[in-house]
Each structure stands twice: as C-alpha cells, then as structure tokens.
Design an enzyme around this catalytic site. Structure first.
Site, PDB file in Angstrom:
ATOM      1  N   CYS B 125       0.846  -1.196   0.000  1.00 17.44           N
ATOM      2  CA  CYS B 125       0.000   0.000   0.000  1.00 17.44           C
ATOM      3  C   CYS B 125       0.883   1.249   0.000  1.00 17.44           C
ATOM      4  CB  CYS B 125      -0.949  -0.091   1.191  1.00 17.44           C
ATOM      5  SG  CYS B 125      -2.281   1.086   1.167  1.00 17.44           S
ATOM      6  N   ASP B 188      -8.735  -3.246  -7.570  1.00 20.18           N
ATOM      7  CA  ASP B 188      -8.252  -2.168  -6.695  1.00 20.18           C
ATOM      8  C   ASP B 188      -8.669  -0.798  -7.246  1.00 20.18           C
ATOM      9  OD1 ASP B 188      -6.823  -0.689  -4.788  1.00 20.18           O
ATOM     10  OD2 ASP B 188      -5.048  -1.969  -4.935  1.00 20.18           O
ATOM     11  N   HIS B 220      -7.668  -4.390  -3.189  1.00 24.25           N
ATOM     12  CA  HIS B 220      -6.533  -3.839  -2.459  1.00 24.25           C
ATOM     13  C   HIS B 220      -6.220  -4.700  -1.239  1.00 24.25           C
ATOM     14  CE1 HIS B 220      -3.909  -0.382  -1.745  1.00 24.25           C
ATOM     15  NE2 HIS B 220      -4.135  -0.575  -0.462  1.00 24.25           N
TER      16      HIS B 220
END
Lengths: 95, 251
Positions: B125, B188, B220
């Site tokens: 991330c 995502d 994600h």
C-alpha cells in the site's frame, strides 16, 4: 489504498470516559482509512482527543455504522434541544 | 532429524535512520551462519502493526534477514496505533524521512555478520509507494523492489502531492536500477488497472527490468488474512512469486 483523509472537529466543553476514567477532550479527528483493529478494508475512524494530555479514544466504524451514528447524533441533538433547549419558536418543557 | 533444522530470531532492534536519529525497528533473521540476503519491510499508513511484523518473520522463515523500521517512532512514546493516529493527523510522514530511515535499515542489514551484501525493499500500500520511491532515490542501496499494490506512484490528482509527498514516484523512474516486482489486484481503486498500466509503461519506456502480476477477483490488500479483502488463492500464488523474485535477485 492507505488514505490521508482527516477531517477535524473542535470539541469545546466536552468529556469522554476511557478505561482510566473521565477526561476532558477537545478535538476529534475523523478519517477514512485501513483500520487497525476492524476486519474491514476501510473504516470510518474517529479519534476523540485530549490533545494536550496525549490521550485518545478511538472508534473504527463500518460506513453503515457511521451513517447510523450520524443519524442518531442528529436525532438526539434535535430532540434534546427542542425539548430541553430554548430554540426560537419553541418553549422549554416545564419541570 | 527427518527435515533440516529451522530457526530464527525475531526482536525489536535500534538502528540509525534519517538525520542520524536512532529509531526502533522489528528484525527477524534465520539462525545460522548464512550468508543471507536482506529485505527492508516498509509498513503502511495504519502503522508498525502485527501484519508488518508477521511479514518480517515470514521472510526470515524463507531465508531472508528482514527488518521493518518504525517510521512513526519519533512521535512516541505510545502504542503503534496511537502513533499512527498522530502521524495521520499530521498529514503523514515525509518522503525524505522515509528514504533516510529505509536506507539506514539497509545499512543495518548489510552490517550483519551473516549478510550476503544484497538488500531488497518491500512494501504494501503506501509502503509499496515508499519502496518504489526509496529505490529511485537510493539506487545504489537497494538491489530489488517488491511493490505490493502501491497507490499514488502514478498521481492523477494534484491534491495528492503534499509537502510530505511532493513527488509522484513514477516521475523518478529513470533513476531506477534494481528490478521491480509488482503485485496488484485488478479490482483495486488505488492503484487502478489504468494506473498500473501507466506505471508499467514508464518502466518499459525507460528500459527497467520488471515483473508484474495482476490478479482477477482481488482488490486492495488481498494478502491480509484479517481483512475482508483476503483472497487466499491469489495471495498464495502471489507470495510464491515474491519469494521466487527475491531469491533470484538477492542471491
């Protein structure tokens, strides 16, 4: 994605109770990000702060929970001020 | 014994980071003389959490000395989630500081008696963005990059550029020297499929070695076993891609 979304509300004349008892709080940070404890991908987070004392009470809410809370807060506030406050056009209930 | 001995040591350590600051980190390494390659693990915005430390130990289990610097420790004392809350309220951590702390972590790994001299960097991330950033800003430090769904490497909204994060790391691609492994879920929202396409196009345009793996049915953070987005089939495959890449590039 990790977000940096943070909205702030000042909290004058407010208190909160944590595991160590009552404390004065003065600020709330509201954010939308990956939670620390909740199993959701993203959560609505609320940090209630005693900023000077470095203390924090934290909530991580699902979006549905957050909206339900907003509705309950608004409803309680409107009902309470109508029944117990002195809003223009309204009279307080007699004791 | 029916199977070779396995063991590791995992503990909190102190290392020298940005500006010569002493910072805390979580390190895990295999027991034995090695030599072992190293991996710097960069945590995501929610902080230096159990997930980050599990990844560090997972890498050690697979033969890598790994260290995860606590990027928010200067805001302490406090629990990792309390420090993450303070860092978030302050707009996040500065890129320069992250690069300094991660290059310091790489130096710590190279200083181990069991080091083979090679160090990669891996993040998830915002940590994926930081991994790419560190490799571009310090190309002589990192020998491999693993970018797990790093968002805002490609930046479309100018508001996403802040004093803490003033650059889109994709713009630094020409400086890259190490190969990149990218792991992405096609569902995502950040990064989107289009943004991953543009990141890959930049790597191709500048002749940079890379290997991307994109997964259908995954969004994600699909490695996180404690989150609703966990996708065991895709995550199991992707982890093997990670270890194959790191084994090939760091040995």
């Amino acid at each position: 994605m990790c977000s940096y979304i943070v909205k702030t509300a000042l909290l004058p004349v407010s208190s909160a109770k944590g595991p160590d008892g009552w404390l004065r709080v003065d600020k709330a940070n509201v954010y939308y990000d990956h939670p620390f404890h909740s199993p959701l991908d993203h959560a609505l987070g609320i940090d209630i702060l005693d900023e000077a004392g470095g203390r924090r009470l934290a909530l991580e809410l699902s979006p549905d929970a957050a909206r339900a809370l907003v509705a309950a807060i608004t409803d309680a506030l409107e009902t309470g001020e109508r029944e117990h406050g002195m809003l223009p056009g309204h009279t307080a209930l007699t004791a | 014994m029916s199977y070779p001995y396995e063991g590791q040591i995992a503990e909190t350590v102190t290392l020298t980071g940005h500006n010569g600051d002493r910072i805390e980190a979580y390190a895990a390494r295999p027991l034995g003389p090695g030599p072992f390659p190293g991996v710097v693990v960069i945590h995501h915005m929610p902080g230096w959490d159990d997930w980050t430390k599990e990844v560090t130990r997972k890498l050690a289990h697979r033969g890598f000395a790994a260290v995860a610097p606590h990027l928010y420790c200067r805001l302490g004392p406090g629990s990792p989630d309390d420090l993450a809350a303070r860092q978030r309220a302050a707009g996040g951590v500065y890129d320069d500081q992250v690069v300094g702390d991660c290059t310091g972590a790489a130096a710590w790994l190279r200083g181990l008696a069991t080091s083979n001299g090679k160090v990669g960097v891996m993040g998830f991330c915002s940590g994926g963005r930081h991994s790419y950033l560190c490799a571009c800003r310090a190309p002589d430090v990192f020998d491999a990059i693993v970018d797990c769904w790093g968002g805002n490497i490609v930046v479309d909204d100018p508001a996403a550029l802040t004093p803490q994060r003033p650059v889109a790391p994709v713009d630094l691609t020409p400086a890259l020297t190490a190969p990149v492994l990218g792991i992405f879920g096609n569902d995502d929202h950040n990064p989107t499929v289009d943004q991953v396409n543009r990141l890959e196009a930049a790597l191709v345009a500048h002749g940079k070695a890379h290997e991307f793996h994109r997964y259908d049915g995954a969004g994600h953070g699909f490695f996180a076993v404690n989150r609703e987005g966990y996708r065991p089939i895709q995550a199991t495959d992707a982890w093997e891609k990670v270890f194959a890449f790191l084994t090939r590039t760091l040995n």
